[in-house]
Design a protein around this motif. Structure first.
Motif, mmCIF file in Angstrom:
data_model
loop_
_atom_site.group_PDB
_atom_site.id
_atom_site.type_symbol
_atom_site.label_atom_id
_atom_site.label_comp_id
_atom_site.label_asym_id
_atom_site.label_seq_id
_atom_site.Cartn_x
_atom_site.Cartn_y
_atom_site.Cartn_z
ATOM 1 N N ALA A 42 2.926 5.991 -2.933
ATOM 2 C CA ALA A 42 4.065 6.594 -3.159
ATOM 3 C C ALA A 42 4.240 6.839 -4.835
ATOM 4 O O ALA A 42 4.367 8.027 -5.361
ATOM 5 C CB ALA A 42 5.418 5.851 -2.959
ATOM 6 N N VAL A 43 3.790 5.668 -5.762
ATOM 7 C CA VAL A 43 3.833 5.841 -7.155
ATOM 8 C C VAL A 43 2.605 6.749 -7.524
ATOM 9 O O VAL A 43 2.613 7.551 -8.017
ATOM 10 C CB VAL A 43 3.656 4.383 -7.774
ATOM 11 C CG1 VAL A 43 2.942 4.390 -9.172
ATOM 12 C CG2 VAL A 43 4.857 3.745 -7.505
ATOM 13 N N THR A 44 1.479 6.843 -6.769
ATOM 14 C CA THR A 44 0.318 7.689 -7.116
ATOM 15 C C THR A 44 0.497 8.921 -6.942
ATOM 16 O O THR A 44 0.545 9.974 -7.787
ATOM 17 C CB THR A 44 -0.896 7.227 -6.279
ATOM 18 O OG1 THR A 44 -1.102 5.721 -6.504
ATOM 19 C CG2 THR A 44 -2.362 7.901 -6.538
ATOM 20 N N PHE A 45 1.211 9.594 -5.888
ATOM 21 C CA PHE A 45 1.349 10.605 -5.417
ATOM 22 C C PHE A 45 2.567 11.314 -6.058
ATOM 23 O O PHE A 45 2.482 12.569 -6.599
ATOM 24 C CB PHE A 45 1.865 10.863 -3.766
ATOM 25 C CG PHE A 45 0.658 11.043 -3.152
ATOM 26 C CD1 PHE A 45 -0.231 11.852 -3.321
ATOM 27 C CD2 PHE A 45 0.435 9.824 -1.930
ATOM 28 C CE1 PHE A 45 -1.548 11.925 -2.366
ATOM 29 C CE2 PHE A 45 -0.766 9.937 -1.334
ATOM 30 C CZ PHE A 45 -1.750 11.012 -1.376
ATOM 31 N N ALA A 105 0.820 -1.157 0.143
ATOM 32 C CA ALA A 105 -0.164 0.008 -0.180
ATOM 33 C C ALA A 105 0.923 1.155 -0.158
ATOM 34 O O ALA A 105 0.446 2.086 -0.846
ATOM 35 C CB ALA A 105 -0.833 -0.019 1.326
ATOM 36 N N LEU A 106 1.942 1.180 0.714
ATOM 37 C CA LEU A 106 2.958 2.414 0.728
ATOM 38 C C LEU A 106 3.551 2.627 -0.553
ATOM 39 O O LEU A 106 3.585 3.700 -1.036
ATOM 40 C CB LEU A 106 3.864 2.361 1.792
ATOM 41 C CG LEU A 106 3.288 2.475 3.317
ATOM 42 C CD1 LEU A 106 4.510 2.159 4.126
ATOM 43 C CD2 LEU A 106 2.773 3.623 3.492
ATOM 44 N N ILE A 133 2.975 10.451 -9.476
ATOM 45 C CA ILE A 133 2.660 10.710 -10.593
ATOM 46 C C ILE A 133 1.721 11.800 -10.686
ATOM 47 O O ILE A 133 1.596 12.837 -11.561
ATOM 48 C CB ILE A 133 1.677 9.287 -11.278
ATOM 49 C CG1 ILE A 133 2.581 8.204 -11.816
ATOM 50 C CG2 ILE A 133 0.782 9.865 -12.447
ATOM 51 C CD1 ILE A 133 1.427 7.086 -12.070
ATOM 52 N N TYR A 134 0.919 11.991 -9.394
ATOM 53 C CA TYR A 134 0.186 13.045 -9.420
ATOM 54 C C TYR A 134 1.050 14.524 -9.310
ATOM 55 O O TYR A 134 0.592 15.596 -9.994
ATOM 56 C CB TYR A 134 -0.707 13.038 -8.100
ATOM 57 C CG TYR A 134 -1.653 14.065 -7.795
ATOM 58 C CD1 TYR A 134 -3.000 13.865 -8.334
ATOM 59 C CD2 TYR A 134 -1.483 14.944 -6.765
ATOM 60 C CE1 TYR A 134 -3.902 14.896 -7.998
ATOM 61 C CE2 TYR A 134 -2.508 15.805 -6.406
ATOM 62 C CZ TYR A 134 -3.603 15.949 -7.242
ATOM 63 O OH TYR A 134 -4.435 17.011 -6.742
ATOM 64 N N GLY A 135 2.226 14.289 -8.525
ATOM 65 C CA GLY A 135 2.807 15.539 -8.251
ATOM 66 C C GLY A 135 3.685 15.700 -9.840
ATOM 67 O O GLY A 135 3.726 16.909 -10.205
ATOM 68 N N TYR A 136 4.099 15.003 -10.340
ATOM 69 C CA TYR A 136 4.868 15.044 -11.550
ATOM 70 C C TYR A 136 3.754 15.589 -12.722
ATOM 71 O O TYR A 136 4.068 16.654 -13.565
ATOM 72 C CB TYR A 136 5.442 13.705 -12.357
ATOM 73 C CG TYR A 136 5.903 14.032 -13.739
ATOM 74 C CD1 TYR A 136 7.149 14.578 -13.854
ATOM 75 C CD2 TYR A 136 5.330 13.698 -14.896
ATOM 76 C CE1 TYR A 136 7.743 14.733 -15.007
ATOM 77 C CE2 TYR A 136 5.870 13.801 -16.115
ATOM 78 C CZ TYR A 136 6.940 14.476 -16.147
ATOM 79 O OH TYR A 136 7.609 14.573 -17.423
ATOM 80 N N THR A 137 2.373 15.196 -12.655
ATOM 81 C CA THR A 137 1.452 15.834 -13.613
ATOM 82 C C THR A 137 1.143 17.377 -13.370
ATOM 83 O O THR A 137 1.188 18.224 -14.288
ATOM 84 C CB THR A 137 0.162 15.048 -13.519
ATOM 85 O OG1 THR A 137 0.323 13.852 -13.593
ATOM 86 C CG2 THR A 137 -0.687 15.674 -14.421
ATOM 87 N N PHE A 138 1.107 17.638 -12.024
ATOM 88 C CA PHE A 138 0.982 19.163 -11.839
ATOM 89 C C PHE A 138 2.162 19.852 -12.226
ATOM 90 O O PHE A 138 2.161 21.089 -12.603
ATOM 91 C CB PHE A 138 0.664 19.297 -10.169
ATOM 92 C CG PHE A 138 -0.631 19.272 -9.954
ATOM 93 C CD1 PHE A 138 -1.458 20.677 -9.803
ATOM 94 C CD2 PHE A 138 -1.594 18.172 -9.716
ATOM 95 C CE1 PHE A 138 -2.733 20.532 -9.734
ATOM 96 C CE2 PHE A 138 -2.793 18.276 -9.307
ATOM 97 C CZ PHE A 138 -3.334 19.463 -9.431
#
Length: 102
Positions: free
Chosen positions: A60-63, A55-56, A65-70
């Motif tokens: 981490a991968v999700t955040f 889960a961690l 990707i989210y951060g890189y997108t922004f």
């Protein structure tokens, strides 16, 4: 290994219920149930720790990707370029209107 020796405890001695002469069948069955329950608890703990790590990792991968997108969207200047082109087109239209009016 006597209980009086250093480093040895009386309860640490492991026995095989099938070879122990003084145990009744009910005691053997109860010991098997307890051992099974202990194995299940150990398995659950191991799986729980693996699930937490998974889960961690997914979080981490999700955040990431989210951060890189922004970050990448904030670096894009295509709207600024469109605004500059629109301003230039308005200026040309004003210039044509002024030259046509004169």
């Amino acid at each position: 290994a006597a209980p009086g020796e250093p480093g040895q405890a009386a309860f640490a001695r492991r026995i095989d219920p099938a070879r122990e002469p003084g145990l009744s069948p009910e005691q053997r069955r109860l010991m098997a149930q307890v051992e099974h329950a202990q194995r299940q608890r150990a398995l659950q703990r191991r799986l729980r720790s693996r699930n937490v790590l998974l889960a961690l990792g997914i979080g981490a991968v999700t955040f990431g990707i989210y951060g890189y997108t922004f970050y990448s969207v904030s670096q894009e200047r295509f709207l600024d370029e469109l605004e500059q082109e629109a301003e230039a087109a308005r200026a040309r239209a004003r210039a044509r209107a002024e030259s046509a009016a004169s």
